[in-house]
Design an enzyme around this catalytic site. Structure first.
Site, PDB file in Angstrom:
ATOM      1  N   SER A  19       0.830  -1.212   0.000  1.00  0.00           N
ATOM      2  CA  SER A  19       0.000   0.000   0.000  1.00  0.00           C
ATOM      3  C   SER A  19       0.859   1.254   0.000  1.00  0.00           C
ATOM      4  CB  SER A  19      -0.881   0.047   1.258  1.00  0.00           C
ATOM      5  OG  SER A  19      -1.885  -0.946   1.220  1.00  0.00           O
ATOM      6  N   ILE A  20       0.397   2.270  -0.704  1.00  0.00           N
ATOM      7  CA  ILE A  20       1.088   3.565  -0.654  1.00  0.00           C
ATOM      8  C   ILE A  20       1.134   4.044   0.800  1.00  0.00           C
ATOM      9  CG2 ILE A  20       0.873   5.990  -1.325  1.00  0.00           C
ATOM     10  CD1 ILE A  20      -0.147   4.981  -4.090  1.00  0.00           C
ATOM     11  N   GLN A  40      -9.848  -0.849   7.288  1.00  0.00           N
ATOM     12  CA  GLN A  40     -11.213  -0.794   6.750  1.00  0.00           C
ATOM     13  C   GLN A  40     -12.138  -1.805   7.407  1.00  0.00           C
ATOM     14  OE1 GLN A  40     -11.400  -1.446   2.517  1.00  0.00           O
ATOM     15  NE2 GLN A  40     -13.612  -1.289   2.438  1.00  0.00           N
ATOM     16  N   VAL A  95      -7.106   6.510   0.529  1.00  0.00           N
ATOM     17  CA  VAL A  95      -8.296   5.681   0.305  1.00  0.00           C
ATOM     18  C   VAL A  95      -8.925   6.059  -1.033  1.00  0.00           C
ATOM     19  CG1 VAL A  95     -10.641   5.249   1.129  1.00  0.00           C
ATOM     20  CG2 VAL A  95      -8.771   5.496   2.777  1.00  0.00           C
ATOM     21  N   TYR A 160     -10.475   4.504 -16.102  1.00  0.00           N
ATOM     22  CA  TYR A 160     -10.495   5.069 -14.747  1.00  0.00           C
ATOM     23  C   TYR A 160     -11.869   5.701 -14.475  1.00  0.00           C
ATOM     24  CZ  TYR A 160      -8.257   6.806 -10.459  1.00  0.00           C
ATOM     25  OH  TYR A 160      -7.905   7.048  -9.153  1.00  0.00           O
ATOM     26  N   LYS A 167     -11.501  11.870  -8.163  1.00  0.00           N
ATOM     27  CA  LYS A 167     -10.185  12.462  -7.841  1.00  0.00           C
ATOM     28  C   LYS A 167     -10.186  13.965  -8.099  1.00  0.00           C
ATOM     29  CE  LYS A 167      -7.779   8.889  -6.384  1.00  0.00           C
ATOM     30  NZ  LYS A 167      -7.588   8.707  -4.922  1.00  0.00           N
ATOM     31  N   THR A 198      -0.335  -1.908  -6.355  1.00  0.00           N
ATOM     32  CA  THR A 198      -0.884  -2.166  -5.021  1.00  0.00           C
ATOM     33  C   THR A 198      -2.112  -3.066  -5.187  1.00  0.00           C
ATOM     34  OG1 THR A 198      -2.307  -0.248  -5.235  1.00  0.00           O
ATOM     35  CG2 THR A 198      -0.150   0.126  -4.237  1.00  0.00           C
ATOM     36  N   ALA A 200      -5.222  -2.201  -4.825  1.00  0.00           N
ATOM     37  CA  ALA A 200      -6.233  -1.458  -5.580  1.00  0.00           C
ATOM     38  C   ALA A 200      -5.929  -1.480  -7.070  1.00  0.00           C
ATOM     39  CB  ALA A 200      -6.324  -0.015  -5.086  1.00  0.00           C
TER      40      ALA A 200
HETATM   41  P1  NAD Z   1      -4.420  -0.041  -1.530  1.00  0.00           P
HETATM   42  O1  NAD Z   1      -5.442  -1.023  -1.991  1.00  0.00           O
HETATM   43  O2  NAD Z   1      -3.230  -0.567  -0.877  1.00  0.00           O
HETATM   44  O3  NAD Z   1      -5.093   1.049  -0.599  1.00  0.00           O
HETATM   45  C1  NAD Z   1      -6.414   1.500  -0.769  1.00  0.00           C
HETATM   46  C2  NAD Z   1      -7.001   1.585   0.605  1.00  0.00           C
HETATM   47  O4  NAD Z   1      -8.326   2.113   0.574  1.00  0.00           O
HETATM   48  C3  NAD Z   1      -7.087   0.221   1.313  1.00  0.00           C
HETATM   49  O5  NAD Z   1      -6.363   0.280   2.520  1.00  0.00           O
HETATM   50  C4  NAD Z   1      -8.559   0.039   1.568  1.00  0.00           C
HETATM   51  O6  NAD Z   1      -8.807  -0.636   2.780  1.00  0.00           O
HETATM   52  C5  NAD Z   1      -8.996   1.489   1.638  1.00  0.00           C
HETATM   53  N1  NAD Z   1     -10.444   1.643   1.490  1.00  0.00           N
HETATM   54  C6  NAD Z   1     -11.230   1.401   0.414  1.00  0.00           C
HETATM   55  N2  NAD Z   1     -12.517   1.596   0.735  1.00  0.00           N
HETATM   56  C7  NAD Z   1     -12.545   1.967   2.031  1.00  0.00           C
HETATM   57  C8  NAD Z   1     -13.576   2.280   2.953  1.00  0.00           C
HETATM   58  N3  NAD Z   1     -14.873   2.244   2.603  1.00  0.00           N
HETATM   59  N4  NAD Z   1     -13.227   2.625   4.219  1.00  0.00           N
HETATM   60  C9  NAD Z   1     -11.940   2.640   4.597  1.00  0.00           C
HETATM   61  N5  NAD Z   1     -10.915   2.360   3.780  1.00  0.00           N
HETATM   62  C10 NAD Z   1     -11.226   2.011   2.510  1.00  0.00           C
HETATM   63  O7  NAD Z   1      -4.069   0.814  -2.831  1.00  0.00           O
HETATM   64  P2  NAD Z   1      -3.177   2.145  -2.998  1.00  0.00           P
HETATM   65  O8  NAD Z   1      -2.795   2.135  -4.427  1.00  0.00           O
HETATM   66  O9  NAD Z   1      -2.145   2.211  -1.943  1.00  0.00           O
HETATM   67  O10 NAD Z   1      -4.232   3.317  -2.805  1.00  0.00           O
HETATM   68  C11 NAD Z   1      -4.065   4.373  -1.891  1.00  0.00           C
HETATM   69  C12 NAD Z   1      -4.435   5.714  -2.509  1.00  0.00           C
HETATM   70  O11 NAD Z   1      -3.503   6.016  -3.536  1.00  0.00           O
HETATM   71  C13 NAD Z   1      -5.817   5.764  -3.145  1.00  0.00           C
HETATM   72  O12 NAD Z   1      -6.392   7.036  -2.918  1.00  0.00           O
HETATM   73  C14 NAD Z   1      -5.494   5.632  -4.630  1.00  0.00           C
HETATM   74  O13 NAD Z   1      -6.501   6.179  -5.431  1.00  0.00           O
HETATM   75  C15 NAD Z   1      -4.212   6.439  -4.675  1.00  0.00           C
HETATM   76  N6  NAD Z   1      -3.365   6.247  -5.866  1.00  0.00           N
HETATM   77  C16 NAD Z   1      -2.956   4.992  -6.227  1.00  0.00           C
HETATM   78  C17 NAD Z   1      -2.152   4.834  -7.351  1.00  0.00           C
HETATM   79  C18 NAD Z   1      -1.702   3.462  -7.795  1.00  0.00           C
HETATM   80  O14 NAD Z   1      -1.338   3.300  -8.968  1.00  0.00           O
HETATM   81  N7  NAD Z   1      -1.664   2.467  -6.926  1.00  0.00           N
HETATM   82  C19 NAD Z   1      -1.763   5.963  -8.089  1.00  0.00           C
HETATM   83  C20 NAD Z   1      -2.188   7.219  -7.686  1.00  0.00           C
HETATM   84  C21 NAD Z   1      -2.999   7.353  -6.568  1.00  0.00           C
HETATM   85  O1  0WE Z   2      -6.775   4.988  -7.711  1.00  0.00           O
HETATM   86  C1  0WE Z   2      -6.411   3.943  -8.208  1.00  0.00           C
HETATM   87  C2  0WE Z   2      -7.166   2.662  -7.936  1.00  0.00           C
HETATM   88  C3  0WE Z   2      -8.568   2.967  -7.503  1.00  0.00           C
HETATM   89  C4  0WE Z   2      -9.532   1.813  -7.395  1.00  0.00           C
HETATM   90  C5  0WE Z   2      -9.234   0.475  -7.618  1.00  0.00           C
HETATM   91  C6  0WE Z   2     -10.219  -0.492  -7.475  1.00  0.00           C
HETATM   92  C7  0WE Z   2      -9.978  -1.950  -7.761  1.00  0.00           C
HETATM   93  C8  0WE Z   2     -10.953  -2.862  -7.071  1.00  0.00           C
HETATM   94  C9  0WE Z   2     -10.809   2.155  -7.038  1.00  0.00           C
HETATM   95  N1  0WE Z   2     -11.778   1.238  -6.899  1.00  0.00           N
HETATM   96  C10 0WE Z   2     -11.510  -0.067  -7.107  1.00  0.00           C
HETATM   97  N2  0WE Z   2     -12.530  -0.966  -6.950  1.00  0.00           N
HETATM   98  C11 0WE Z   2     -12.342  -2.306  -6.984  1.00  0.00           C
HETATM   99  O2  0WE Z   2     -13.318  -3.085  -6.895  1.00  0.00           O
HETATM  100  N3  0WE Z   2      -5.323   3.969  -9.048  1.00  0.00           N
HETATM  101  C12 0WE Z   2      -4.742   5.229  -9.397  1.00  0.00           C
HETATM  102  C13 0WE Z   2      -4.777   2.758  -9.692  1.00  0.00           C
HETATM  103  C14 0WE Z   2      -5.413   2.648 -11.035  1.00  0.00           C
HETATM  104  O3  0WE Z   2      -6.658   2.163 -11.179  1.00  0.00           O
HETATM  105  C15 0WE Z   2      -6.988   2.242 -12.525  1.00  0.00           C
HETATM  106  C16 0WE Z   2      -5.919   2.801 -13.228  1.00  0.00           C
HETATM  107  C17 0WE Z   2      -4.901   3.071 -12.282  1.00  0.00           C
HETATM  108  C18 0WE Z   2      -3.585   3.694 -12.561  1.00  0.00           C
HETATM  109  C19 0WE Z   2      -8.174   1.881 -13.167  1.00  0.00           C
HETATM  110  C20 0WE Z   2      -8.264   2.050 -14.551  1.00  0.00           C
HETATM  111  C21 0WE Z   2      -7.215   2.612 -15.260  1.00  0.00           C
HETATM  112  C22 0WE Z   2      -6.026   2.989 -14.610  1.00  0.00           C
END
Ligand code: NAD
Ligand code: 0WE
Length: 267
Positions: A19-20, A40, A95, A160, A167, A198, A200
């Site tokens: 996770s980030i 969560q 989140v 997305y 966002k 990650t 997600a």
């Molecule tokens: P991750 O799955 O590790 O973290 C996402 C978190 O959101 C999880 O800990 C999950 O429990 C939490 N979450 C979702 N629904 C929830 C709810 N109802 N209540 C409480 N918590 C909830 O994935 P990540 O990539 O570390 O995502 C963290 C943040 O970074 C998110 O905002 C995501 O949009 C953002 N982000 C991710 C990427 C990427 O490529 N992974 C890029 C840019 C931004």
């Molecule tokens: O913010 C994100 C992920 C957000 C996310 C991911 C999931 C997967 C499982 C939100 N909701 C859900 N729901 C689920 O059921 N990112 C920035 C990573 C991400 O997600 C994408 C991307 C990138 C990059 C989705 C489509 C296209 C690009």
């Protein structure tokens, strides 16, 4: 001594070692911050407690919090208020969520009233809700709030979909909170991260291709790590960034500056 020594930080959004929020927690701990966490649901409790222990933190300060629930949000700060913590210096919101069916296919076809509502509730409103609930504990201590966003808030990324709108709302929420809370000395910023594998992201079809594309398109010719995002987060939430609020800082190996990103070597 680390540049976050004595800071008390609550981290929302740890789900795994990838996770980030985990990268952020590691950087904060390295720089001397004391950490509390939320998770969560019960399935994630053990992982979060283990992370707290690994980082030498008080694992009693791990609380359940589904951000869809006002009662669970209130309970976190009630318990934190009753703990040994006399206040809160840093709140990290990491989140994001939309129902699966929202993240595949064309936007117009995929989007639904319910999908839109859930994405905005969990991914954007929750920042306002958590910040609001944290305010009493953040008085008079130059506190900082940080959220995680993605460039699809401002430029279209296929699939997305409604998360891009959520966002955009989150980034606007950061600016409105920054303007509102600035007079209280509270700073609010976000990091726009490049793609990271990650949980997600792993759920997204074709994510490997997206990472490969990001490596080619970025000026640094690679993707970013959660350590790099964590380091930028530590800076933004520390007094080193005392003049920065309402900002979106890209940690994306430079990707966002590019317009034409075809690979000129591949003919
Ligand atoms: P991750 O799955 O590790 O973290 C996402 C978190 O959101 C999880 O800990 C999950 O429990 C939490 N979450 C979702 N629904 C929830 C709810 N109802 N209540 C409480 N918590 C909830 O994935 P990540 O990539 O570390 O995502 C963290 C943040 O970074 C998110 O905002 C995501 O949009 C953002 N982000 C991710 C990427 C990427 O490529 N992974 C890029 C840019 C931004
Ligand atoms: O913010 C994100 C992920 C957000 C996310 C991911 C999931 C997967 C499982 C939100 N909701 C859900 N729901 C689920 O059921 N990112 C920035 C990573 C991400 O997600 C994408 C991307 C990138 C990059 C989705 C489509 C296209 C690009």
């Amino acid at each position: 001594m680390g540049f976050m020594a004595g800071k008390k930080a609550l981290i929302v959004g740890v789900a795994s070692d990838r996770s980030i929020a985990t990268g952020i927690a590691e950087a904060f701990a390295r720089e001397g911050a004391e950490l509390a966490f939320t998770y969560q649901n019960d399935k994630l409790e053990r992982r979060v407690v283990k992370l707290a222990e690994r980082l030498g933190q008080n694992s009693e300060l791990c609380f359940p919090c589904d951000v869809a629930s006002d009662a669970e949000i209130a309970a976190v700060f009630e318990q934190l208020g009753k703990s040994s913590w006399d206040g809160l210096d840093v709140l990290v919101h990491s989140v994001g969520f939309a129902p699966r069916d929202q993240l595949e296919g064309g936007f117009a076809e995929a989007v639904t009233r319910e999908g839109f509502a859930i994405a905005h509730d969990i991914s954007s409103y929750s920042l306002a809700a958590l910040t609001k609930a944290a305010l009493p504990m953040m008085q008079d201590r130059q506190a900082a709030v940080l959220a995680l966003t993605y460039n699809a808030a401002v430029r279209v990324v296929p699939n997305y979909n409604v998360m891009g709108l959520a966002k955009a709302s989150l980034e606007s929420c950061v600016r409105f909170l920054a303007a509102d809370l600035g007079p209280q000395g509270i700073r609010v910023n976000c990091i726009s991260a490049g793609p990271v594998k990650t949980l997600a992201a792993a759920g997204i079809g074709g994510f490997r291709k997206m990472l490969a594309y990001a490596e080619k398109a970025a000026p640094l010719k690679r993707t970013v790590t959660i350590e790099e995002i964590g380091n930028a987060a530590a800076f933004l939430c520390s007094d080193l960034a005392s003049g920065i609020t309402g900002e979106t800082t890209f940690v994306d190996a430079g990707s966002n500056i590019m317009a034409m990103t075809f690979d000129e070597d591949s003919g």
